[in-house]
Design a protein around this motif. Structure first.
Motif, PDB file in Angstrom:
ATOM      1  N   LEU A 224       0.818  -1.208   0.000  1.00  0.00           N
ATOM      2  CA  LEU A 224       0.000   0.000   0.000  1.00  0.00           C
ATOM      3  C   LEU A 224       0.852   1.258   0.000  1.00  0.00           C
ATOM      4  N   LYS A 225       0.314   2.283  -0.650  1.00  0.00           N
ATOM      5  CA  LYS A 225       0.999   3.567  -0.764  1.00  0.00           C
ATOM      6  C   LYS A 225       0.119   4.664  -0.176  1.00  0.00           C
ATOM      7  N   PRO A 226       0.704   5.768   0.252  1.00  0.00           N
ATOM      8  CA  PRO A 226      -0.106   6.865   0.802  1.00  0.00           C
ATOM      9  C   PRO A 226      -1.201   7.323  -0.164  1.00  0.00           C
ATOM     10  N   GLU A 227      -0.948   7.246  -1.455  1.00  0.00           N
ATOM     11  CA  GLU A 227      -1.965   7.670  -2.421  1.00  0.00           C
ATOM     12  C   GLU A 227      -3.138   6.698  -2.523  1.00  0.00           C
ATOM     13  N   ASP A 228      -3.067   5.566  -1.849  1.00  0.00           N
ATOM     14  CA  ASP A 228      -4.217   4.649  -1.782  1.00  0.00           C
ATOM     15  C   ASP A 228      -5.206   5.068  -0.702  1.00  0.00           C
ATOM     16  N   THR A 229      -4.856   6.074   0.074  1.00  0.00           N
ATOM     17  CA  THR A 229      -5.741   6.554   1.127  1.00  0.00           C
ATOM     18  C   THR A 229      -7.036   7.070   0.541  1.00  0.00           C
ATOM     19  N   ALA A 230      -8.148   6.513   1.007  1.00  0.00           N
ATOM     20  CA  ALA A 230      -9.472   6.868   0.479  1.00  0.00           C
ATOM     21  C   ALA A 230     -10.527   6.073   1.228  1.00  0.00           C
ATOM     22  N   VAL A 231     -11.770   6.419   0.983  1.00  0.00           N
ATOM     23  CA  VAL A 231     -12.882   5.577   1.404  1.00  0.00           C
ATOM     24  C   VAL A 231     -13.170   4.617   0.247  1.00  0.00           C
ATOM     25  N   TYR A 232     -13.259   3.345   0.562  1.00  0.00           N
ATOM     26  CA  TYR A 232     -13.468   2.315  -0.449  1.00  0.00           C
ATOM     27  C   TYR A 232     -14.909   1.816  -0.365  1.00  0.00           C
ATOM     28  N   TYR A 233     -15.538   1.742  -1.538  1.00  0.00           N
ATOM     29  CA  TYR A 233     -16.927   1.331  -1.651  1.00  0.00           C
ATOM     30  C   TYR A 233     -17.049   0.170  -2.633  1.00  0.00           C
ATOM     31  N   CYS A 234     -18.096  -0.628  -2.476  1.00  0.00           N
ATOM     32  CA  CYS A 234     -18.395  -1.623  -3.510  1.00  0.00           C
ATOM     33  C   CYS A 234     -19.786  -1.379  -4.068  1.00  0.00           C
ATOM     34  N   THR A 235     -19.973  -1.842  -5.270  1.00  0.00           N
ATOM     35  CA  THR A 235     -21.238  -1.699  -5.955  1.00  0.00           C
ATOM     36  C   THR A 235     -21.357  -2.812  -6.985  1.00  0.00           C
ATOM     37  N   ALA A 236     -22.484  -2.858  -7.679  1.00  0.00           N
ATOM     38  CA  ALA A 236     -22.712  -3.927  -8.653  1.00  0.00           C
ATOM     39  C   ALA A 236     -23.625  -3.433  -9.762  1.00  0.00           C
ATOM     40  N   ASP A 237     -23.523  -4.088 -10.904  1.00  0.00           N
ATOM     41  CA  ASP A 237     -24.371  -3.728 -12.038  1.00  0.00           C
ATOM     42  C   ASP A 237     -24.701  -4.983 -12.842  1.00  0.00           C
ATOM     43  N   PRO A 238     -25.973  -5.098 -13.281  1.00  0.00           N
ATOM     44  CA  PRO A 238     -26.369  -6.324 -13.986  1.00  0.00           C
ATOM     45  C   PRO A 238     -26.071  -6.315 -15.482  1.00  0.00           C
ATOM     46  N   TYR A 239     -25.685  -5.162 -16.013  1.00  0.00           N
ATOM     47  CA  TYR A 239     -25.519  -5.064 -17.466  1.00  0.00           C
ATOM     48  C   TYR A 239     -24.065  -4.911 -17.912  1.00  0.00           C
ATOM     49  N   TYR A 240     -23.268  -4.239 -17.110  1.00  0.00           N
ATOM     50  CA  TYR A 240     -21.888  -3.969 -17.491  1.00  0.00           C
ATOM     51  C   TYR A 240     -20.986  -5.183 -17.250  1.00  0.00           C
ATOM     52  N   SER A 241     -19.901  -5.243 -17.999  1.00  0.00           N
ATOM     53  CA  SER A 241     -18.814  -6.150 -17.649  1.00  0.00           C
ATOM     54  C   SER A 241     -18.024  -5.489 -16.516  1.00  0.00           C
ATOM     55  N   GLY A 242     -17.054  -6.202 -15.970  1.00  0.00           N
ATOM     56  CA  GLY A 242     -16.234  -5.603 -14.929  1.00  0.00           C
ATOM     57  C   GLY A 242     -15.501  -4.373 -15.430  1.00  0.00           C
ATOM     58  N   TYR A 243     -14.950  -4.485 -16.615  1.00  0.00           N
ATOM     59  CA  TYR A 243     -14.210  -3.371 -17.239  1.00  0.00           C
ATOM     60  C   TYR A 243     -15.123  -2.160 -17.398  1.00  0.00           C
ATOM     61  N   GLU A 244     -16.317  -2.408 -17.913  1.00  0.00           N
ATOM     62  CA  GLU A 244     -17.256  -1.305 -18.153  1.00  0.00           C
ATOM     63  C   GLU A 244     -17.702  -0.677 -16.846  1.00  0.00           C
ATOM     64  N   LEU A 245     -17.915  -1.503 -15.848  1.00  0.00           N
ATOM     65  CA  LEU A 245     -18.392  -0.972 -14.566  1.00  0.00           C
ATOM     66  C   LEU A 245     -17.371  -0.017 -13.963  1.00  0.00           C
ATOM     67  N   CYS A 246     -16.126  -0.435 -13.952  1.00  0.00           N
ATOM     68  CA  CYS A 246     -15.093   0.388 -13.326  1.00  0.00           C
ATOM     69  C   CYS A 246     -14.882   1.722 -14.037  1.00  0.00           C
ATOM     70  N   LEU A 247     -15.173   1.760 -15.314  1.00  0.00           N
ATOM     71  CA  LEU A 247     -14.945   2.975 -16.097  1.00  0.00           C
ATOM     72  C   LEU A 247     -16.213   3.771 -16.351  1.00  0.00           C
TER      73      LEU A 247
END
Length: 131
Positions: free
Chosen positions: A86-109
């Motif tokens: 881990l790096k200091p720039e990884d500092t953040a609030v991390y969330y999860c979510t889901a989508d029934p239509y997107y691929s993983g690639y599409e969801l993240c972008l």
């Protein structure tokens, strides 16, 4: 009701590791792409890592490639994010979510999800990396 409960965050020194977990409910887990996003103060929400439905293909942001690993347990409706080096720039609030239509690639972008105003989200888990 769709729900996500994130856990596993904390304070860690640079170079350390954390394992985040997201427990999902209210939908058919296998039919959704699942993703981890993060948001640091004053910054846009970023898709960190996403996995396609039925634990298919994975996507990683360039900033975490080689350090983070996403995995899902469809029997338990959970998705984990193993974070190493881990790096200091990884500092953040991390969330999860889901989508029934997107691929993983599409969801993240997807701009819709990066805005944080679309879809279902948990309360997030804080990750703080000290230098």
């Amino acid at each position: 009701e769709v729900q996500f409960v994130e856990s596993g965050g904390g304070l860690v020194q640079a170079g350390g590791s954390l394992r985040l977990s997201c427990a999902a409910s209210g939908f058919t887990f296998d039919d959704y792409a699942i993703g981890w996003f993060r948001q640091a103060p004053g910054k846009e929400r970023e898709g960190v890592s996403c996995i396609s439905r039925s634990a298919g293909s994975t996507y990683y942001a360039d900033s975490v490639k080689g350090r983070f690993t996403i995995s899902s347990d469809n029997a338990k409706n959970t998705v984990a994010l193993q974070m190493n080096n881990l790096k200091p720039e990884d500092t953040a609030v991390y969330y999860c979510t889901a989508d029934p239509y997107y691929s993983g690639y599409e969801l993240c972008l997807a701009d819709l999800y990066r805005s944080g105003d679309f879809g279902f989200w948990g309360q997030g888990t804080q990750v703080t990396v000290s230098s």
